[in-house]
Scaffold this active site. Structure first.
Site, short mmCIF file in Angstrom:
data_model
loop_
_atom_site.label_atom_id
_atom_site.label_comp_id
_atom_site.label_asym_id
_atom_site.label_seq_id
_atom_site.Cartn_x
_atom_site.Cartn_y
_atom_site.Cartn_z
N HIS A 532 0.89 -1.25 0.11
CA HIS A 532 -0.13 0.09 -0.03
C HIS A 532 0.87 1.23 0.08
O HIS A 532 0.34 2.25 0.77
CB HIS A 532 -1.06 -0.04 1.08
N TYR A 533 1.94 1.31 -0.69
CA TYR A 533 2.85 2.43 -0.73
C TYR A 533 2.18 3.48 -1.69
O TYR A 533 1.44 3.18 -2.32
CB TYR A 533 4.19 1.92 -1.11
#
Length: 580
Positions: A532-533
């Site tokens: 989920h960067y």
């Protein structure tokens, strides 16, 4: 032997996060072509760089009234026989070939990660969880509530489903409620404090639906999708202009042939970058938009000195505890989530023997396979003369000089002795909200096909670390709950489970002994990515509130790189909504 047993058990189970986005039949996309078929020069109203989670819905929407070009550096997600069911989990991320739908990268923090390289983007590689952003996120973004809800619904008609909820997921749900993560909110896409069953992009037959499916909404006469089109830079006009104006892109096809796509003359025509949290800031820098001194160091002509491009990079840290089960458990992805009041999200996955019984298989994201020529960039040993793929991941606790071919062979032989029962169980994980900790992205070279250098600074901020600890305490309560009792061995105490999990080589960081005595150390030692960067082109820093790049005209960025923090418990629904 227990260490190797746990390593294989953990790494095979972790593959639940990975999958392909292929379905049995490809839609009849008459607008989809290989980049090799593209003309040398072409003209469009809109040019979208990146056919991922944001780019596909964006292209489908704009094609209704405009002539749109969508450039995707990867291939089609449709038609690969290896990914028509859940049994093939892990194939995408274990494939490190140039044609893989995922591209592995290792952050400077030592955490193994991946970026999508396929039409449909990250929705082709994730665990499929579908959930909307919290109301506060929408409010902070300044979005129109009615338009947001309409856009979510538009996405959900194609790709969102209610999961089946079998034994393991039901036990985790009940364990969360026993542990005080209340109220129970049932099945909902909404982000609500308490325990809920979320959506999934897997249908009842276990087939993945992705952002690429949203192209079914497109006007075929208004859209051209080019696959394997690697965009090298954005072109700008400066002569006679108050500010640089984007007017085209240069891209190459797999044969290396250069193509140019230009914007037609029109007051609203634009280039839109939707290449993700790594690709979007990387492309801006390669095109001359970014920190001046950094660009000059790479001999890139500066178009706009925008120092915050590549800054504010974050990745939500994930930590997990594996729970070996005396009873069979179903193969399940993320279906239940416990949303705590203090900013930790608790989820779970389960299954058995996802590697098809082959201990020599590359396990993907947390695989023991890392190419030695790649690993030299990250401080790993290159003393071995092996150039082919080598098994070294399980030796992350061994000093580099001791990672010899003999040690590697011994580790492989030990793994081959594992019994099938070693793969039975599930794991419970926590992801922290935000996070608050941030890092940066820098170019390594001028090739758009190579990964940039990324630092996320996991747990740099004390509040992030505290949220991890609080989440682990909830996980411990769930494991000890009555609801989960049928899925755990009585003789495996919590300290044992913690130490077993900590021995799994899930990253390239040094390990510490007996981490069960310090949950803070467990968080640091076992940090992983949950993919989920975000950040790098944030609103107010690189783009304005309408996602227009500061200092230039006719250029926007629309994807997760614009986020200050990750929405909800999984960002994919919101990224697709944003594209719409």
């Amino acid at each position: 032997m227990m260490g190797f047993r746990l390593w294989r058990l953990f790494t095979t189970s972790i593959l639940l996060f990975h999958g392909f986005c292929l379905s049995d039949k490809a839609p009849n996309y008459t607008f989809m072509h290989e980049a090799t078929s593209a003309p040398e020069v072409s003209y469009y109203d809109y040019i979208i760089v990146g056919g991922g989670t944001a780019g596909c819905p964006l292209a489908a929407t704009l094609s209704q009234n405009s002539n749109v070009l969508l450039l995707e550096r990867g291939g089609s997600p449709y038609g690969n026989p290896n990914i028509t069911n859940l049994d093939a989990f892990g194939e995408a991320l274990s494939d490190i070939s140039p044609s893989s739908p995922s591209q592995r990268f290792i952050s400077e923090d030592g955490v193994i990660n991946a970026r999508a390289r396929v039409l449909g983007g990250g929705s082709c590689l994730n665990a499929g969880f579908y959930t909307r952003a919290a109301p506060l996120f929408v409010q902070d973004a300044g979005w129109d509530w009615l338009l947001v809800n309409e856009s979510y619904s538009w996405v959900e008609k194609k790709v969102a489903f209610e999961p089946p909820m079998r034994q393991w997921q039901s036990a985790v749900r009940n364990g969360l409620l026993e542990s005080g993560v209340t109220p129970y909110n049932g099945f909902t896409y909404d982000h609500l404090i308490g325990t809920k069953v979320g959506g999934t992009i897997f249908d009842v037959e276990g087939h993945r639906h992705t952002a690429a499916d949203l192209l079914e909404y497109a006007n075929p006469s208004g859209l051209t999708v080019l696959l394997h089109a690697s965009v090298h830079r954005i072109m700008f006009r400066t002569k006679g202009k108050e500010r640089p104006t984007a007017h085209g892109v240069v891209f190459r096809d797999p044969s290396g042939t250069k193509h140019r796509a230009y914007l037609k003359n029109g007051p609203k025509n634009e280039i839109i970058v939707s290449s993700g949290a790594l690709g979007s800031p990387q492309l801006l820098m390669l095109s001359g938009i970014g920190p001046k001194e950094h660009l000059k160091a790479h001999n890139i002509s500066v178009v706009v000195d925008l120092s915050l491009v590549g800054q504010g990079m974050s990745d939500n840290p994930m930590n997990a505890i594996f729970v070996p089960s005396p009873n069979p458990v179903e193969v399940s992805l993320i279906e239940v989530v416990g949303i705590t009041k203090y900013g930790s999200y608790i989820e779970a996955a389960s299954g058995a023997n996802f590697n098809g019984g082959s201990p020599r298989r590359d396990f993907g994201m947390f695989s023991p396979k890392v190419r030695l020529e790649e690993s030299s960039d990250y401080g790993l040993s290159t003393s071995c003369s092996i150039k082919e793929t080598s098994k070294i991941g399980q030796l992350s606790t061994v000093p580099p000089r001791q990672r010899t071919p003999e040690a590697l062979a011994k580790a492989i032989d030990a793994m081959e002795q594992l019994e099938p029962a070693a793969f039975r169980g599930g794991f419970i994980l926590e992801k922290i909200m935000g996070p608050i900790s941030t890092g940066n992205l820098l170019l390594k070279n001028k090739s758009p096909n190579d990964n940039p250098s990324v630092t996320f600074n996991y747990f740099k901020e004390p509040q992030d670390l505290q949220r991890c600890v609080d989440g682990l305490k909830i996980i411990e309560n769930v494991i000890e709950s009555k609801a989960l009792s049928q899925f755990r061995y009585d003789y495996l105490s919590l300290p044992v489970l913690l130490n077993m999990s900590a021995n799994a080589p899930v990253n390239l960081l040094p390990k510490h002994a007996n981490v069960s005595t310090s949950l803070e150390q467990f968080c640091k030692d076992t940090v992983m990515t949950i993919w989920h960067y975000h950040g790098g082109c944030q609103v107010g820093r690189v783009v304005d509130t309408d996602y227009r790049v500061l200092g230039v005209d006719a250029l926007r960025v629309i994807d997760g790189s614009t986020f200050n923090y990750s929405p909800g418990t999984n960002p994919q629904a919101t990224v697709m909504m944003l594209g719409r």
